[in-house]
Design an enzyme around this catalytic site. Structure first.
Site, PDB file in Angstrom:
ATOM      1  N   CYS A  84     -54.410  50.063  14.167  1.00 13.16           N
ATOM      2  CA  CYS A  84     -55.559  49.257  14.612  1.00 13.16           C
ATOM      3  C   CYS A  84     -55.065  48.085  15.460  1.00 13.16           C
ATOM      4  O   CYS A  84     -54.208  47.329  15.018  1.00 13.16           O
ATOM      5  CB  CYS A  84     -56.349  48.721  13.428  1.00 13.16           C
ATOM      6  SG  CYS A  84     -57.663  47.606  13.972  1.00 13.16           S
ATOM      7  N   ASN A 134     -63.298  47.431  22.368  1.00 18.00           N
ATOM      8  CA  ASN A 134     -63.895  46.962  21.116  1.00 18.00           C
ATOM      9  C   ASN A 134     -62.952  46.014  20.411  1.00 18.00           C
ATOM     10  O   ASN A 134     -61.736  46.154  20.473  1.00 18.00           O
ATOM     11  CB  ASN A 134     -64.266  48.140  20.200  1.00 18.00           C
ATOM     12  CG  ASN A 134     -63.103  48.600  19.338  1.00 18.00           C
ATOM     13  OD1 ASN A 134     -62.799  47.998  18.306  1.00 18.00           O
ATOM     14  ND2 ASN A 134     -62.431  49.666  19.779  1.00 18.00           N
ATOM     15  N   THR A 176     -65.747  57.686  21.624  1.00 17.78           N
ATOM     16  CA  THR A 176     -66.674  56.778  22.319  1.00 17.78           C
ATOM     17  C   THR A 176     -67.940  57.492  22.786  1.00 17.78           C
ATOM     18  O   THR A 176     -69.026  56.896  22.797  1.00 17.78           O
ATOM     19  CB  THR A 176     -65.922  56.123  23.495  1.00 17.78           C
ATOM     20  OG1 THR A 176     -64.768  55.461  22.952  1.00 17.78           O
ATOM     21  CG2 THR A 176     -66.776  55.101  24.225  1.00 17.78           C
ATOM     22  N   LYS A 203     -52.535  58.257  12.010  1.00 16.78           N
ATOM     23  CA  LYS A 203     -53.191  57.919  13.290  1.00 16.78           C
ATOM     24  C   LYS A 203     -52.246  57.035  14.099  1.00 16.78           C
ATOM     25  O   LYS A 203     -51.917  55.920  13.703  1.00 16.78           O
ATOM     26  CB  LYS A 203     -54.504  57.184  12.994  1.00 16.78           C
ATOM     27  CG  LYS A 203     -55.283  56.705  14.207  1.00 16.78           C
ATOM     28  CD  LYS A 203     -56.059  57.834  14.849  1.00 16.78           C
ATOM     29  CE  LYS A 203     -56.998  57.361  15.947  1.00 16.78           C
ATOM     30  NZ  LYS A 203     -58.329  57.039  15.440  1.00 16.78           N
ATOM     31  N   ILE A 253     -55.134  59.414  20.534  1.00 20.65           N
ATOM     32  CA  ILE A 253     -54.625  58.063  20.465  1.00 20.65           C
ATOM     33  C   ILE A 253     -55.662  57.133  19.830  1.00 20.65           C
ATOM     34  O   ILE A 253     -56.863  57.417  19.901  1.00 20.65           O
ATOM     35  CB  ILE A 253     -54.263  57.517  21.886  1.00 20.65           C
ATOM     36  CG1 ILE A 253     -55.471  57.489  22.804  1.00 20.65           C
ATOM     37  CG2 ILE A 253     -53.128  58.269  22.493  1.00 20.65           C
ATOM     38  CD1 ILE A 253     -55.206  56.808  24.155  1.00 20.65           C
ATOM     39  N   ASN A 254     -55.182  56.049  19.199  1.00 18.08           N
ATOM     40  CA  ASN A 254     -56.053  54.927  18.910  1.00 18.08           C
ATOM     41  C   ASN A 254     -56.254  54.196  20.243  1.00 18.08           C
ATOM     42  O   ASN A 254     -55.824  54.668  21.291  1.00 18.08           O
ATOM     43  CB  ASN A 254     -55.419  54.023  17.843  1.00 18.08           C
ATOM     44  CG  ASN A 254     -56.468  53.242  17.047  1.00 18.08           C
ATOM     45  OD1 ASN A 254     -57.463  52.779  17.612  1.00 18.08           O
ATOM     46  ND2 ASN A 254     -56.255  53.084  15.760  1.00 18.08           N
ATOM     47  N   THR A 255     -56.902  53.069  20.231  1.00 17.27           N
ATOM     48  CA  THR A 255     -57.257  52.409  21.496  1.00 17.27           C
ATOM     49  C   THR A 255     -56.067  51.663  22.105  1.00 17.27           C
ATOM     50  O   THR A 255     -55.143  51.247  21.404  1.00 17.27           O
ATOM     51  CB  THR A 255     -58.414  51.430  21.263  1.00 17.27           C
ATOM     52  OG1 THR A 255     -58.067  50.570  20.171  1.00 17.27           O
ATOM     53  CG2 THR A 255     -59.694  52.166  20.940  1.00 17.27           C
TER      54      THR A 255
HETATM   55  O1  RRO Z   1     -62.212  48.111  13.579  1.00 22.11           O
HETATM   56  C1  RRO Z   1     -61.601  48.030  14.661  1.00 22.11           C
HETATM   57  O2  RRO Z   1     -61.636  47.020  15.368  1.00 22.11           O
HETATM   58  C2  RRO Z   1     -60.803  49.144  15.193  1.00 22.11           C
HETATM   59  C3  RRO Z   1     -59.950  49.921  14.438  1.00 22.11           C
HETATM   60 BR1  RRO Z   1     -59.812  49.774  12.599  1.00 22.11          BR
HETATM   61  C4  RRO Z   1     -59.120  50.870  15.078  1.00 22.11           C
HETATM   62  O3  RRO Z   1     -58.308  51.593  14.470  1.00 22.11           O
HETATM   63  N1  RRO Z   1     -59.212  50.997  16.413  1.00 22.11           N
HETATM   64  C5  RRO Z   1     -60.051  50.246  17.136  1.00 22.11           C
HETATM   65  O4  RRO Z   1     -60.084  50.374  18.373  1.00 22.11           O
HETATM   66  N2  RRO Z   1     -60.851  49.317  16.523  1.00 22.11           N
END
Ligand code: RRO
Length: 294
Positions: A130, A69, A265, A164, A190-192
């Site tokens: 992010c 994303n 997801t 996070k 985890i975040n992405t």
């Molecule tokens: O909005 C995003 O694109 C986004 C955020 Br804030 C985040 O923390 N993690 C992500 O994969 N997308």
């Protein structure tokens, strides 16, 4: 009941920030959603001090067992969130965790003061991870930056602070320790994973912003390893996430030291995934251990 940094939760399955729009879901499913809310707390999509339009399209790219994303934090900004979204989110039958992110210290101050002053908010998640904002430094990639930010924000609110964490750093456990030292009540990860994908026709990056963040089952082994390392180093509770699709997946994270898990997801395909994961998890936890023949 479980306790996450002072937050009492009915069960250990939350949603990952930005993966479940509770307001849209309430419009679509009505009271059924409130009667059987899939998560023990609701974590909002990340908000920023000012409104943002988000990244140019395309914003999604499908990968084997995952997706990238590049949403880029579209949101109404702090004032818009407090005026328009908070009253609706306050109607949910579970505690509300508001995710916040800014590109400078002052922005984080405004967010934590603004959100922290509201009774409807049970806890605040600091999104220092992010991958989709061109801000130069990503705070959560550096232990010293994470420590300084947490120390600065901690005195502003008595609400639990969840940090996070990003997987896009050499030593996520060092960042987690820094968050704990700075006064965080819990960490989530985890975040992405930063990623890209190409247009098969032009061989140019597909996403409007060029790159994005990978999530889904493809990242689960990475998430498990990072949760294992972080949980071994911190005493605060760990909320584990990354590609969880089943109760068995959730149990893997809990077995490695997570106190709670988040479904992310999987919610896009099945808004009821959180409830299914919880029920499967409860069934597994009630079972005798499996036979080991190795
Ligand atoms: O909005 C995003 O694109 C986004 C955020 Br804030 C985040 O923390 N993690 C992500 O994969 N997308």
């Amino acid at each position: 009941m479980i306790s996450i940094g002072g937050l009492s939760l009915e069960h250990p399955v939350l949603n990952g920030s930005g993966t479940f729009d509770a307001i849209a879901a309430q419009r679509a499913f009505g009271d059924a959603l409130l009667e059987r809310f899939p998560f023990s707390a609701f974590v909002s999509k990340t908000i920023t001090p000012e409104p943002r339009a988000g990244n140019p399209p395309p914003r999604l790219y499908e990968t084997p067992s995952g997706m990238i994303n590049s949403i880029g934090l579209p949101n109404k900004g702090l004032e818009g969130f407090l005026a328009q979204d908070l009253p609706q989110l306050a109607e949910l039958p579970v505690p509300l965790v508001v995710s916040v992110m800014a590109t400078d210290r002052d922005g984080f101050f405004r967010l934590v003061a603004g959100v922290g002053g509201r009774d409807e908010v049970a806890a605040i998640e600091l999104n220092v991870s992010c991958p989709n904002v061109k801000s130069g430094l990503i705070v959560g990639e550096q232990p010293a930056e994470t420590l300084a930010l947490c120390e600065a924000l901690r005195p502003l609110t008595e609400k639990p602070l969840v940090v996070k964490l990003t997987p896009n750093t050499g030593d996520p456990a060092a960042v987690a320790v820094a968050a704990e030292e700075g006064g965080a009540d819990a960490v989530s990860l985890i975040n992405t994973l930063r990623a890209t994908g190409l247009d098969p026709g032009t061989r140019e990056p597909w996403l409007g912003a060029g790159s994005g963040g990978l999530s889904g089952p493809a990242v689960r082994p990475v998430a498990l390893e990072q949760v294992r390392r972080v949980a071994a180093e911190v005493s605060v509770p760990v909320i584990g996430m990354g590609g969880i699709e089943s109760g068995a997946d959730a149990l893997d994270f809990l077995s490695l030291g997570a106190s709670a898990v988040a479904v992310g997801t999987a919610n896009f395909r099945d808004p009821g995934a959180g409830e299914r994961v919880r029920l499967e998890l409860e069934a597994l936890q009630g079972q005798a251990p499996a036979l080991h023949l190795n």
